[in-house]
Design a protein around this motif. Sequence first.
Motif, PDB file in Angstrom:
ATOM      1  N   ARG A  29       0.840  -1.207   0.000  1.00  0.00           N
ATOM      2  CA  ARG A  29       0.000   0.000   0.000  1.00  0.00           C
ATOM      3  C   ARG A  29       0.868   1.247   0.000  1.00  0.00           C
ATOM      4  NH1 ARG A  29      -1.954   3.598   3.441  1.00  0.00           N
ATOM      5  NH2 ARG A  29      -0.845   2.641   5.179  1.00  0.00           N
ATOM      6  N   ARG A  30       1.959   1.226   0.797  1.00  0.00           N
ATOM      7  CA  ARG A  30       2.817   2.397   0.813  1.00  0.00           C
ATOM      8  C   ARG A  30       3.483   2.606  -0.536  1.00  0.00           C
ATOM      9  NH1 ARG A  30       4.219   0.493   6.049  1.00  0.00           N
ATOM     10  NH2 ARG A  30       6.125  -0.485   5.218  1.00  0.00           N
ATOM     11  N   ARG A  31       3.912   1.454  -1.150  1.00  0.00           N
ATOM     12  CA  ARG A  31       4.496   1.581  -2.489  1.00  0.00           C
ATOM     13  C   ARG A  31       3.502   2.135  -3.504  1.00  0.00           C
ATOM     14  NH1 ARG A  31       4.785  -1.243  -6.965  1.00  0.00           N
ATOM     15  NH2 ARG A  31       3.453  -2.857  -6.146  1.00  0.00           N
ATOM     16  N   HIS A  32       2.234   1.637  -3.400  1.00  0.00           N
ATOM     17  CA  HIS A  32       1.194   2.119  -4.335  1.00  0.00           C
ATOM     18  C   HIS A  32       0.924   3.609  -4.139  1.00  0.00           C
ATOM     19  CE1 HIS A  32      -2.278   1.946  -7.005  1.00  0.00           C
ATOM     20  NE2 HIS A  32      -3.026   2.488  -6.029  1.00  0.00           N
ATOM     21  N   ASN A  33       0.916   4.030  -2.894  1.00  0.00           N
ATOM     22  CA  ASN A  33       0.706   5.458  -2.620  1.00  0.00           C
ATOM     23  C   ASN A  33       1.824   6.293  -3.208  1.00  0.00           C
ATOM     24  OD1 ASN A  33      -1.670   4.952  -1.263  1.00  0.00           O
ATOM     25  ND2 ASN A  33      -0.690   4.869   0.767  1.00  0.00           N
ATOM     26  N   GLN A  34       3.059   5.740  -3.049  1.00  0.00           N
ATOM     27  CA  GLN A  34       4.181   6.475  -3.625  1.00  0.00           C
ATOM     28  C   GLN A  34       4.049   6.566  -5.149  1.00  0.00           C
ATOM     29  OE1 GLN A  34       7.684   4.512  -2.269  1.00  0.00           O
ATOM     30  NE2 GLN A  34       7.460   5.202  -0.114  1.00  0.00           N
ATOM     31  N   GLU A  35       3.643   5.438  -5.750  1.00  0.00           N
ATOM     32  CA  GLU A  35       3.464   5.460  -7.204  1.00  0.00           C
ATOM     33  C   GLU A  35       2.353   6.425  -7.613  1.00  0.00           C
ATOM     34  OE1 GLU A  35       2.801   1.479  -8.405  1.00  0.00           O
ATOM     35  OE2 GLU A  35       4.907   0.872  -8.193  1.00  0.00           O
ATOM     36  N   MET A  36       1.275   6.423  -6.822  1.00  0.00           N
ATOM     37  CA  MET A  36       0.166   7.349  -7.133  1.00  0.00           C
ATOM     38  C   MET A  36       0.637   8.776  -7.022  1.00  0.00           C
ATOM     39  SD  MET A  36      -2.571   5.746  -8.022  1.00  0.00           S
ATOM     40  CE  MET A  36      -3.820   6.994  -7.731  1.00  0.00           C
TER      41      MET A  36
END
Length: 988
Positions: free
Chosen positions: A877-884
């Motif tokens: 989730r943290r990685r996805h947030n960073q990507e977003m």
Amino acid sequence: MDRIIKSEIKKEEITGIPSVTLHGIKNSLQDDGNGDTDVDEDLTEEELELFTYQDADTEDSDVTLTQPEAARSVPLSDGPMRKYPFKLKQCESGNVLTVHHTIKEAGQPLRIQIAACCFNELSNKLVVIDKRGNVFVFDFVRKRYWRLGFRIPKAKLIRPSPLHASDYIVGNKTGHIFVIDVDNSILGADAEVGSAALEELSWSNRLQNRSSIALMRFGRDALLVNLHTLQVSHQLDFDESRYTLKFAAFLPNSDQFLIGFSNDSLHVWSSHSLGTLRMGQPIKARNRKLRLLPAGESIPEIVLRSPDDSDLEEDLTFDCQDYDFADGLLLSYCFTPDGNKMCLSTLDGYLLLLSVASFDLEKMYRLTDFTLHQMAFLSQPKERIVFGITARNQAVMLDLANTDHKLIVQRSNARSLSLSRDGKLLSVTSRCGEVNVWSTCRIFNALQAQTRCLSQIKSTFKQPKTLPSCSVGGGVSKELRHLLNPQRLKNMLKEYGCYPEKYRYLIWTSLLDLPCNGPQFQELIKLGAPLMVRNRAKKLKIRNDHQRRVVIKIWSCLAQWCKVLAHADFMPHLIFPFVKQMPKNSLVCFELIATLVLNHFQLWFEFHPLPPSNYLAMCENILQHCDEQLCKFYKSHEILPKDFAWPLLSTAFSEVLEEQQWLSLWDNIFSEQPWFPVFLVVAYNLIHREIIVRLPDKRSVLSFFHDQNPVDLSKLLSKARKLMSKCALALHPQRFMLRFSPIPKGVYPKFLKYPSNWIDEQEDQAVSLIKHNQEIDARIRHLELEEVKIMERLENGLKQEEHARRLKEMEKVYQDTIHREEERITCQRKMLLTYQMEVRRRKSEVITKLQESEQRRKILEMEKDMDLLMHSIERERRRHNQEMQLAEDEIRNQEMELLAQRYYSDTEGAPLAQKYYDKIQQLCYQRDQLQNNLRDMTMEQLRTPATSSVQFSPQLVDIENSIFEIQKEFTEIITTDTTTLKYRRNLS
């Protein structure tokens, strides 16, 4: 005294306090600072004795140790340790303290012997253990002594411990080792280390904190023991078929130890490798030195006794039973204070001084008339003064620098000795049960004073050698013979009536011309005692044992010289008076009696075993000639010469005269011719004529010649000489007796004036009687054996009957026992079934608990997996947030570019959106595809737990529901982000 006992001292607190005889002591001993309670009264010697007698009824009089108790210490009381004072007095002999333990049993004083004693390292305390196990401590600084609160039975050896100042190591006769604290009366560690009595104890000079090794010798075994734990670390084994262990001790100032064997070899071993470092053969070295000794050179000799005090029995003979020659010649050893030299004493009378480093023989001394069984060197003067215990139980002091200087410290009963570490005190344990403490300084001063006195006497008389006397080596010198001229001696005897007491035996030797044939006398001694003498010697009643042994020895030598003397019952009575006067010179006494037999008693054995009728007839004839009335009186009472003359002659006049009169009488007999005793007998009867004729009966007359009667000796001798001078030639004994003839030098002539045939017959009859008695004894033993066999048969019959009866009783007992056992087995079977059921039940419970434990383990594993999954989801989730966020930043940049392009397009022409529309659409497609892949991966992970067919517990269901909710929230977040993205894209 009663007030002190009642008010100050309880009865149980004074139990076992020794009585002491105290003398003064001068030394600068240091106090140990112990603060125990003391008794303040100053007790005199009488009070100490009273305390000793009072303690007898409390404990010591009823102590009986059984065999199990003998190996352990026996506690006495838990009360406080009391200390009692003693007074020290001055004593010129050097005996500063005498300790003995005397109690009262059955109303009689009983002395308990001392088993062991030693000084402490500071030399200010003496620890004493008696044979009942009581331990006493004497403090020379505070003048106090006390008894410890426990007993150590069968104590053999005590030494101060090197680990603590107040600790001592005690070994007993059963091999037990004890550690005691004498200041606090505490019994520390104890262990059974050996199987025999502790003989030697020593330790290395390198004592470590954890491994302090001591070497202990228990008889033939040697052990290395840890002093802290009293555990055996090594046992030294030896080849007992060839030789056995004799000595074992650490060398002074070294970690090596000395081993001595019964083959007289000495070995030095390493305490680390237990290997032999070097060895020596002192006896072989001594013999080699004696062989190579030059002709004019001799080794120093030490003679303990003077020639006048020599005893030929002890000088020439010894009892082989007293010595074990299988143990070799080495008797004892000791080291010098610096530890550089070693002193050895031998069985054959030598003192060897060896170097410890190389075992080289440095000095050698000859001990002429004694052997040393224990030795100790005095620290000052260095390697000079030796204290020792002789085989005759004497404590002696020897000066090796000057062998003529020696001192007998204790004349008898000495058993062992020990020196204090500083060399100021010497303790001597006696066989009579006491310990004597001596001041070595005073003993040494006494030796110096004696030496100076002897030197002054010699210088005064200017006579370096004493007056020659009769010794084993030879007779009287020619100069002395000329000095002791018979005519001069007779003139002296005529004037004084007797010879000087100091030179009497020397004068007797000169008058009888004794040859002093030492080798021949020694040969007679080696022949032993004849059977007749041994049998008759058992009936001798002489109080002094030494005199009795000397009488038997001289009688045996006379019997070997002349057979008839063994059959003469009067010989012990004739020998004893001379032995009593010369108990320590058997050779002179033997030759004196032999000379009398050859000369004065030459007619005594003509009709043996009858009284000498010819000799007695001479007495009767002279008496008849001098006094017919007295002879008629004897005839009227049927009194014969064997009644009034033979009792005087057969006892050598010893029964009727007191000692000084007897000595004076024989002074005159030896100065006259051999027939002089005949006239002495007649003169004795004539002098006592008025007393004899008034005696009422024969019995009184006979007892008169066996009792001591008052007599004027000078009148008796004068009467005898007058009778001898006026005697008619027809009656004179010189017609029938030979004149005096001395024993020649180097040989003892045979005496043959006796019925040899009768003696031979007697001996043959004695042999036949012995054989007959042996046959009778054999028959008696045979009859006794037959009687024993008959009794055994009878007993066997009775035993068989009793055995059958007891077998029936035993069968009944066995049947009852079997029945009881069957019932017991049945009961045990029931108990076994019950136990099996209980075991099954407990087994099922254990299985259930195991299953539950397994389920808990699986749940924990699932929880662990879920935690890992949650961590991975959170990371995704943290990685996805960073990507977003990156995508939003990119979109913003694109929007800015689009705005810029639009701005430029508005300014330059075509819009940027149209120019880059295809690339933007491609990026949006790739983004949507990436989001779909992420969504598919997430949904797959969510579907996998849902399809599991395993049935979980309610807790697992709750966990799954929480996971679904998290996934749902995550899906909503993704959906929201996607909608936002689309909206923004549409706006663009």
